[in-house]
Design a protein around this motif. Structure first.
Motif, mmCIF file in Angstrom:
data_model
loop_
_atom_site.group_PDB
_atom_site.id
_atom_site.type_symbol
_atom_site.label_atom_id
_atom_site.label_comp_id
_atom_site.label_asym_id
_atom_site.label_seq_id
_atom_site.Cartn_x
_atom_site.Cartn_y
_atom_site.Cartn_z
ATOM 1 N N GLY A 289 0.818 -1.215 0.000
ATOM 2 C CA GLY A 289 0.000 0.000 0.000
ATOM 3 C C GLY A 289 0.844 1.254 0.000
ATOM 4 O O GLY A 289 2.062 1.228 -0.225
ATOM 5 N N THR A 290 0.189 2.368 0.254
ATOM 6 C CA THR A 290 0.848 3.666 0.268
ATOM 7 C C THR A 290 1.463 3.927 1.636
ATOM 8 O O THR A 290 0.852 3.640 2.662
ATOM 9 C CB THR A 290 -0.166 4.778 -0.057
ATOM 10 N N ILE A 291 2.658 4.485 1.647
ATOM 11 C CA ILE A 291 3.303 4.902 2.890
ATOM 12 C C ILE A 291 3.335 6.422 2.907
ATOM 13 O O ILE A 291 3.836 7.047 1.974
ATOM 14 C CB ILE A 291 4.736 4.350 2.991
ATOM 15 N N VAL A 292 2.782 7.013 3.953
ATOM 16 C CA VAL A 292 2.792 8.464 4.132
ATOM 17 C C VAL A 292 3.642 8.764 5.358
ATOM 18 O O VAL A 292 3.349 8.286 6.458
ATOM 19 C CB VAL A 292 1.374 9.028 4.314
ATOM 20 N N ILE A 293 4.684 9.552 5.168
ATOM 21 C CA ILE A 293 5.631 9.826 6.240
ATOM 22 C C ILE A 293 5.558 11.301 6.623
ATOM 23 O O ILE A 293 5.737 12.188 5.790
ATOM 24 C CB ILE A 293 7.061 9.453 5.824
ATOM 25 N N LEU A 294 5.292 11.548 7.898
ATOM 26 C CA LEU A 294 5.256 12.899 8.438
ATOM 27 C C LEU A 294 6.498 13.145 9.285
ATOM 28 O O LEU A 294 7.068 12.211 9.857
ATOM 29 C CB LEU A 294 4.002 13.103 9.299
ATOM 30 N N MET A 295 6.899 14.400 9.360
ATOM 31 C CA MET A 295 8.028 14.815 10.203
ATOM 32 C C MET A 295 9.281 14.002 9.901
ATOM 33 O O MET A 295 10.022 13.602 10.794
ATOM 34 C CB MET A 295 7.656 14.691 11.693
ATOM 35 N N GLY A 296 9.536 13.764 8.609
ATOM 36 C CA GLY A 296 10.615 12.874 8.250
ATOM 37 C C GLY A 296 11.788 13.497 7.529
ATOM 38 O O GLY A 296 12.657 12.759 7.039
ATOM 39 N N VAL A 297 11.875 14.817 7.456
ATOM 40 C CA VAL A 297 12.973 15.439 6.716
ATOM 41 C C VAL A 297 14.318 15.123 7.367
ATOM 42 O O VAL A 297 15.292 14.773 6.696
ATOM 43 C CB VAL A 297 12.761 16.961 6.606
ATOM 44 N N GLY A 298 14.381 15.222 8.683
ATOM 45 C CA GLY A 298 15.643 15.013 9.383
ATOM 46 C C GLY A 298 16.146 13.585 9.342
ATOM 47 O O GLY A 298 17.340 13.345 9.524
ATOM 48 N N THR A 299 15.255 12.636 9.111
ATOM 49 C CA THR A 299 15.647 11.218 9.083
ATOM 50 C C THR A 299 15.427 10.611 7.703
ATOM 51 O O THR A 299 15.357 9.384 7.568
ATOM 52 C CB THR A 299 14.830 10.421 10.123
ATOM 53 N N LEU A 300 15.333 11.446 6.675
ATOM 54 C CA LEU A 300 14.979 10.966 5.343
ATOM 55 C C LEU A 300 15.953 9.895 4.846
ATOM 56 O O LEU A 300 15.533 8.856 4.332
ATOM 57 C CB LEU A 300 14.914 12.138 4.368
ATOM 58 N N GLY A 301 17.236 10.118 4.976
ATOM 59 C CA GLY A 301 18.214 9.148 4.492
ATOM 60 C C GLY A 301 18.070 7.812 5.186
ATOM 61 O O GLY A 301 18.096 6.752 4.544
ATOM 62 N N HIS A 302 17.908 7.840 6.482
ATOM 63 C CA HIS A 302 17.719 6.611 7.257
ATOM 64 C C HIS A 302 16.458 5.871 6.806
ATOM 65 O O HIS A 302 16.469 4.643 6.656
ATOM 66 C CB HIS A 302 17.618 6.961 8.743
ATOM 67 N N THR A 303 15.391 6.618 6.577
ATOM 68 C CA THR A 303 14.120 6.012 6.174
ATOM 69 C C THR A 303 14.240 5.346 4.812
ATOM 70 O O THR A 303 13.819 4.195 4.617
ATOM 71 C CB THR A 303 13.006 7.072 6.147
ATOM 72 N N VAL A 304 14.808 6.056 3.859
ATOM 73 C CA VAL A 304 14.923 5.519 2.503
ATOM 74 C C VAL A 304 15.789 4.268 2.489
ATOM 75 O O VAL A 304 15.431 3.243 1.878
ATOM 76 C CB VAL A 304 15.485 6.594 1.550
ATOM 77 N N GLU A 305 16.925 4.321 3.149
ATOM 78 C CA GLU A 305 17.816 3.158 3.151
ATOM 79 C C GLU A 305 17.179 1.976 3.869
ATOM 80 O O GLU A 305 17.361 0.817 3.469
ATOM 81 C CB GLU A 305 19.153 3.523 3.793
ATOM 82 N N GLY A 306 16.407 2.241 4.917
ATOM 83 C CA GLY A 306 15.742 1.162 5.624
ATOM 84 C C GLY A 306 14.691 0.475 4.769
ATOM 85 O O GLY A 306 14.589 -0.766 4.758
ATOM 86 N N LEU A 307 13.926 1.252 4.017
ATOM 87 C CA LEU A 307 12.914 0.664 3.136
ATOM 88 C C LEU A 307 13.573 -0.149 2.023
ATOM 89 O O LEU A 307 13.107 -1.238 1.678
ATOM 90 C CB LEU A 307 12.032 1.772 2.547
ATOM 91 N N ARG A 308 14.657 0.366 1.469
ATOM 92 C CA ARG A 308 15.377 -0.380 0.431
ATOM 93 C C ARG A 308 15.967 -1.658 0.998
ATOM 94 O O ARG A 308 15.915 -2.721 0.363
ATOM 95 C CB ARG A 308 16.478 0.502 -0.163
ATOM 96 N N ARG A 309 16.494 -1.568 2.189
ATOM 97 C CA ARG A 309 17.127 -2.725 2.814
ATOM 98 C C ARG A 309 16.121 -3.857 3.041
ATOM 99 O O ARG A 309 16.476 -5.035 2.976
ATOM 100 C CB ARG A 309 17.760 -2.295 4.143
ATOM 101 N N HIS A 310 14.886 -3.481 3.274
ATOM 102 C CA HIS A 310 13.853 -4.486 3.535
ATOM 103 C C HIS A 310 13.073 -4.862 2.283
ATOM 104 O O HIS A 310 12.040 -5.513 2.385
ATOM 105 C CB HIS A 310 12.925 -3.998 4.642
ATOM 106 N N GLY A 311 13.565 -4.453 1.123
ATOM 107 C CA GLY A 311 13.044 -4.997 -0.111
ATOM 108 C C GLY A 311 12.088 -4.147 -0.902
ATOM 109 O O GLY A 311 11.551 -4.613 -1.910
ATOM 110 N N LEU A 312 11.831 -2.901 -0.507
ATOM 111 C CA LEU A 312 10.971 -2.059 -1.329
ATOM 112 C C LEU A 312 11.714 -1.735 -2.625
ATOM 113 O O LEU A 312 12.863 -1.263 -2.584
ATOM 114 C CB LEU A 312 10.604 -0.771 -0.590
#
Length: 285
Positions: free
Chosen positions: A163-186
């Motif tokens: 489904g859709t992922i909506v992320i709020l208040m995520g500018v400061g952790t954007l790199g961590h978030t993106v790499e984590g999603l990629r690491r888990h197979g998105l």
């Protein structure tokens, strides 16, 4: 002296005319207004003509007024027989600490009501013409705060649910978030949209894909407040995001998004779908 009351008002995603009628009516009878940074305030004096106004807004890394002090101010005003209004951006119960303020009032025996607001989790994507759900594409959307870095368990759950992922208040952790999603197979070419300052004059929309979003954000200087939308629905972004049109290219965009969703559902490690096309008036990588 009779006991006053407290009203929590969700002011919506930023534009004054997206506040509810009930919210405006409550402001008109306010004696005290404690307002947030993201609430529309340019016309606050006219909306609450008899009220004392207090800026208690929090900024990244700086809280000028402690949350406990906000509770005390609301309760003290009500005990003086006054109508105290807490004006908050978005919806008070969506990452707004509204539940804490309600709990404090109830514990103190102060009457409290909540006026819901339009949450930016849905409204910000809509400002770019992005629906958070679309028939044939997805049947769920997840809203998550990335103010603090997400855990491996959270990344796994987000990717696993789909489904859709909506992320709020995520500018400061954007790199961590993106790499984590990629690491888990998105899939790396999953469409991504970032909407900054939705419904304000400074609104900016950026469209890209998962493996390029970090570089794009660094290059364009993405800043808060911003909402990040991840998923095939981003392909439906408006041709001119400021207008909030429904789709970019009608049935063709829907078909492409449906195909991308089907591919992801069958195998998250499958060959990626086509990169979202660049659109006029939109920053792209």
């Amino acid at each position: 002296m009779s006991l006053g009351r407290v009203t929590l008002i969700g002011a919506g995603p930023g534009a004054a005319d997206l506040m509810t009628v009930r919210g405006r009516d409550a402001l008109a009878t306010a004696d005290v207004v404690l307002y947030d940074r993201l609430a529309p305030t340019d016309e606050l004096r006219s909306w609450a003509p008899s009220a004392e106004l207090f800026d208690v807004g929090k900024r990244p890394g700086h809280h000028r007024v402690r949350q406990e002090s906000i509770h005390d101010m609301l309760i003290s005003a009500a005990r003086e027989g006054r109508h105290a209004v807490r004006l908050k951006g978005g919806d008070p119960f969506v990452f707004g600490r509204g539940c804490e303020e309600v709990a404090a009032c109830r514990e103190a025996g102060v009457p409290v009501t909540v006026v819901p607001g339009v949450t930016s989790a849905v409204a910000a994507p809509a400002a770019a013409g992005i629906p958070v759900t679309a028939r044939g594409i997805n049947r769920a959307f997840t809203v998550i705060s990335a103010h603090d870095p997400l855990s491996e368990e959270e990344f796994a759950a987000l990717v696993g649910l789909g489904g859709t992922i909506v992320i709020l208040m995520g500018v400061g952790t954007l790199g961590h978030t993106v790499e984590g999603l990629r690491r888990h197979g998105l899939p790396e070419q999953t469409p991504v949209g970032i909407v900054e300052s939705a419904y304000c004059e400074e609104q900016r929309v950026s469209l890209t894909q998962l493996d390029r979003v970090h570089a794009m954000a660094a290059r364009t200087g993405v800043t808060s407040p911003a909402v990040m939308v991840i998923g095939e629905v981003v392909r439906l972004a408006a041709e001119h995001p400021a207008t909030g049109e429904a789709t970019s290219s009608g049935s063709a965009a829907v078909a492409q998004a449906v195909a991308g969703a089907a591919s992801s559902a069958m195998n998250l490690g499958a060959a990626p779908a086509a990169r979202p096309p660049a659109r006029p008036g939109v920053r792209a990588p």
